[in-house]
Write a protein that holds these residues in place. Structure first.
Motif, PDB file in Angstrom:
ATOM      1  N   GLY A 171       0.804  -1.217   0.000  1.00 47.46           N
ATOM      2  CA  GLY A 171       0.000   0.000   0.000  1.00 47.46           C
ATOM      3  C   GLY A 171       0.837   1.268   0.000  1.00 47.46           C
ATOM      4  O   GLY A 171       1.980   1.283   0.452  1.00 47.46           O
ATOM      5  N   THR A 172       0.238   2.323  -0.526  1.00 48.68           N
ATOM      6  CA  THR A 172       0.853   3.642  -0.505  1.00 48.68           C
ATOM      7  C   THR A 172      -0.237   4.663  -0.155  1.00 48.68           C
ATOM      8  O   THR A 172      -1.342   4.595  -0.688  1.00 48.68           O
ATOM      9  N   GLN A 173       0.075   5.569   0.733  1.00 44.34           N
ATOM     10  CA  GLN A 173      -0.921   6.491   1.265  1.00 44.34           C
ATOM     11  C   GLN A 173      -1.106   7.698   0.352  1.00 44.34           C
ATOM     12  O   GLN A 173      -0.133   8.308  -0.093  1.00 44.34           O
ATOM     13  N   VAL A 174      -2.354   8.033   0.094  1.00 42.28           N
ATOM     14  CA  VAL A 174      -2.715   9.244  -0.647  1.00 42.28           C
ATOM     15  C   VAL A 174      -3.588  10.098   0.270  1.00 42.28           C
ATOM     16  O   VAL A 174      -4.607   9.630   0.779  1.00 42.28           O
ATOM     17  N   THR A 175      -3.176  11.345   0.450  1.00 41.49           N
ATOM     18  CA  THR A 175      -3.933  12.270   1.292  1.00 41.49           C
ATOM     19  C   THR A 175      -4.233  13.526   0.489  1.00 41.49           C
ATOM     20  O   THR A 175      -3.318  14.151  -0.046  1.00 41.49           O
ATOM     21  N   VAL A 176      -5.502  13.860   0.386  1.00 48.01           N
ATOM     22  CA  VAL A 176      -5.935  15.033  -0.370  1.00 48.01           C
ATOM     23  C   VAL A 176      -6.586  16.016   0.595  1.00 48.01           C
ATOM     24  O   VAL A 176      -7.570  15.685   1.256  1.00 48.01           O
ATOM     25  N   SER A 177      -6.043  17.206   0.647  1.00 47.65           N
ATOM     26  CA  SER A 177      -6.567  18.219   1.563  1.00 47.65           C
ATOM     27  C   SER A 177      -7.417  19.228   0.793  1.00 47.65           C
ATOM     28  O   SER A 177      -7.159  19.515  -0.381  1.00 47.65           O
TER      29      SER A 177
END
Length: 127
Positions: free
Chosen positions: A120-126
């Motif tokens: 897995g790889t984390q994606v964070t959208v603000s």
């Protein structure tokens, strides 16, 4: 046995873009390959999938028109180009491969049908 390693995650603002990569340890171009995601407190969901041998693609309704799945067979790498990202896209993204099948089909989003998974790889959208 196929080992999958994702990369390319990160933090972006809404409207931004990211490209995720998934490198396979063995030739995977004849396998159905997919991207899944899981947000905290939610079930894992299918995002996109690609039939083996450069066949048809499949997308979740929530990402269709914004995300593109593709594969570079010479590098055994699967990609997920993500544009117009929204805060709702925030999740851990996983790459997966089916064993013994090039066809993803109408059940492409069923995670239990995939044999091999990356970390897995984390994606964070603000916003």
């Amino acid at each position: 046995q196929v080992q999958l390693v994702e990369s390319g995650g990160g933090s972006v603002q809404a409207g931004g873009s990211l490209t995720l990569s998934c490198t396979a340890s063995r030739n995977s171009k004849n396998k159905c390959m997919g991207w899944f995601r899981q947000a905290p407190g939610k079930e894992r969901e299918g995002v996109a999938a690609l039939n083996g041998l450069g066949g048809s693609t499949y997308y979740a309704a929530s990402v269709k028109g914004r995300f593109t799945i593709s594969q570079d067979n010479t590098e055994n790498t699967l990609y997920l180009q993500m544009n117009s990202l929204e805060p709702e896209d925030t999740a851990m993204y996983y790459c997966a491969a089916k064993q013994g099948s090039w066809l993803c089909g109408s059940t492409w989003s069923r995670s239990f049908e995939y044999t091999y998974w990356g970390q897995g790889t984390q994606v964070t959208v603000s916003s």
